[in-house]
Design an enzyme around this catalytic site. Structure first.
Site, PDB file in Angstrom:
ATOM      1  N   LYS A 209       1.042  -1.089  -0.205  1.00  0.00           N
ATOM      2  CA  LYS A 209       0.113   0.331   0.100  1.00  0.00           C
ATOM      3  C   LYS A 209       0.444   1.224   0.336  1.00  0.00           C
ATOM      4  CE  LYS A 209      -3.955   2.561   2.896  1.00  0.00           C
ATOM      5  NZ  LYS A 209      -4.781   2.899   3.826  1.00  0.00           N
TER       6      LYS A 209
ATOM      7  N   LYS B 262      -1.908  -1.334  -3.837  1.00  0.00           N
ATOM      8  CA  LYS B 262      -3.358  -0.629  -4.116  1.00  0.00           C
ATOM      9  C   LYS B 262      -1.932   0.892  -3.951  1.00  0.00           C
ATOM     10  CE  LYS B 262      -6.262   1.966  -0.720  1.00  0.00           C
ATOM     11  NZ  LYS B 262      -6.572   2.024   0.292  1.00  0.00           N
TER      12      LYS B 262
HETATM   13  C1  PBG Z   1      -7.625   3.236   5.429  1.00  0.00           C
HETATM   14  C2  PBG Z   1      -7.420   3.311   4.325  1.00  0.00           C
HETATM   15  C3  PBG Z   1      -7.626   4.429   2.949  1.00  0.00           C
HETATM   16  C4  PBG Z   1      -8.153   3.525   2.114  1.00  0.00           C
HETATM   17  C5  PBG Z   1      -8.619   2.445   1.999  1.00  0.00           C
HETATM   18  N1  PBG Z   1      -8.354   2.334   4.026  1.00  0.00           N
HETATM   19  C6  PBG Z   1      -7.114   5.688   3.064  1.00  0.00           C
HETATM   20  C7  PBG Z   1      -5.719   5.845   3.526  1.00  0.00           C
HETATM   21  O1  PBG Z   1      -4.745   4.904   3.853  1.00  0.00           O
HETATM   22  O2  PBG Z   1      -5.724   6.718   3.845  1.00  0.00           O
HETATM   23  C8  PBG Z   1      -8.233   3.898   1.023  1.00  0.00           C
HETATM   24  C9  PBG Z   1      -9.328   3.940  -0.443  1.00  0.00           C
HETATM   25  C10 PBG Z   1     -10.313   4.544  -1.367  1.00  0.00           C
HETATM   26  O3  PBG Z   1      -9.197   5.980  -1.799  1.00  0.00           O
HETATM   27  O4  PBG Z   1     -10.701   3.906  -2.544  1.00  0.00           O
HETATM   28  N2  PBG Z   1      -6.674   2.805   6.367  1.00  0.00           N
HETATM   29 ZN    ZN Z   2      -5.959   3.080   8.056  1.00  0.00          ZN
END
Ligand code: PBG
Ligand code: ZN
Length: 331
Positions: A205, A258
């Site tokens: 991520k 992601k």
């Molecule tokens: C939180 C989380 C995020 C997303 C999924 N879970 C945002 C972040 O890490 O700030 C992003 C999903 C999206 O942008 O569609 N942990």
């Molecule tokens: Zn988070």
């Protein structure tokens, strides 16, 4: 063999020929829909998300009704994101692991009333007063004076995963990016008899600006600083493999990359190097960018299926996408 013996355009002569030589397809089973459930909403009062045209925050009952509609169109799985009452947020994210929390209640109802595979996002950021994905402590040797504590956070993340499993979640999906979280979750789930609850790790991520529309949707932006001390640097492809490797060793059942579209190279290399089912998260920014292009008339709707197809072609087995309702209608 070369031209004029070989003519590549023979493969493209008409749609019948193109249909039989197509290498990759997007199937309904590949789609996972991310849904937002908000504790404070009344039934019948879904809230439009300003940064994501066509997307809403739902009350618990409305969320389940919408899930049923999508199931009737062929959706197989859903991932639940909770928005607790703001006054319940605290330093340690208590509403994330309450047995009566919004996600836990939603999961119970989804499992009772649908046949969907129910996945839960496991994180603390929507539940902490400071908006970080773990516990925090002042520390001057950091970019903004705050350290996001790793080992101390594991206990709370694992408790959250367990509470989702107790509610009946088929799969828990940790998105926090703390080191060792998959092992902490697998251990706690197994100790409590949830040996068959699966873990879909947000393994790779990146600290991406493409999450901006989601943070507005989920009210989960960090109050101070950013997530760069736990989410990955967008420049690092080799490090992505190490993250995935550790998750495999710790017991993840699914790997994830992601965001998706700006990271297709990462999807391909994770797919090539690991045998686990691979998920790609087609994030909010990718959704809103295309929606804005379509609204402006710069793009046509065809860009939606083309981008989902490209994510599959890169190697994703499953795609988490806000375009799932649209794609179900097209497929
Ligand atoms: C939180 C989380 C995020 C997303 C999924 N879970 C945002 C972040 O890490 O700030 C992003 C999903 C999206 O942008 O569609 N942990
Ligand atoms: Zn988070």
């Amino acid at each position: 063999m070369e031209f004029p013996i070989t003519r590549m355009r023979r493969y493209r002569k008409n749609s019948k020929i193109r249909d039989i030589v197509r290498e990759v397809k997007v199937n309904k089973e590949d789609l996972i829909y991310p849904i937002f459930v908000k504790e404070d909403l009344k039934d019948g009062e879904k809230e439009a998300i300003s940064t994501m045209p066509g997307e809403y925050r739902f009350s618990l009952n409305d969320c389940v009704e919408y899930a049923k509609e999508l199931e009737a169109k062929g959706l197989k799985s859903i991932i639940v994101f909770g928005l607790p009452s703001p006054e319940k947020k605290d330093e340690i994210g208590s509403p994330a692991f309450a047995s009566t929390g919004i996600v836990q209640r939603t999961v119970r109802k989804l499992k009772a009333e649908t046949n969907l595979v129910v996945i839960t996002d496991v994180c603390l950021c929507q539940y902490t007063s400071h908006g970080h994905c773990g516990l925090i402590e002042p520390n001057d040797d950091t970019d903004f004076g705050v350290e996001i504590l790793n080992d101390e956070s594991l206990e709370y993340l694992a408790k959250t995963a367990l509470s989702h499993a107790e509610a009946g979640a088929d799969i828990v999906a940790p998105s926090d990016m703390m080191d060792g979280r998959i092992q902490a979750m697998r251990d706690l789930l197994d100790e409590n008899g949830y040996t068959n609850t699966m873990i879909m790790s947000y393994s790779v991520k990146f600290a991406s600006s493409f999450y901006a529309p989601f943070r507005e949707a989920a009210c989960s932006a960090p109050a101070a600083g950013n997530r760069k001390s736990y989410q990955m640097d967008p420049a690092n492809a080799r490090e992505a493999i190490r993250e995935a490797e550790l998750d495999v060793v710790e017991g993840a059942d699914f790997l994830m990359v992601k965001p998706a579209l700006p990271y297709l190279d990462i999807i391909k290399s994770v797919k090539d190097q690991f045998m686990l089912p691979l998920v790609a998260y087609n994030v909010s920014g990718e959704y809103s960018m295309i929606m804005a292009g379509i609204e402006k008339g710069y793009l046509t709707e065809e860009s939606i299926m083309e981008s989902l197809l490209s994510i599959k072609r890169a190697g994703a087995d499953l795609i988490i996408t806000n375009f799932a309702p649209y794609a179900l209608d097209k497929l």
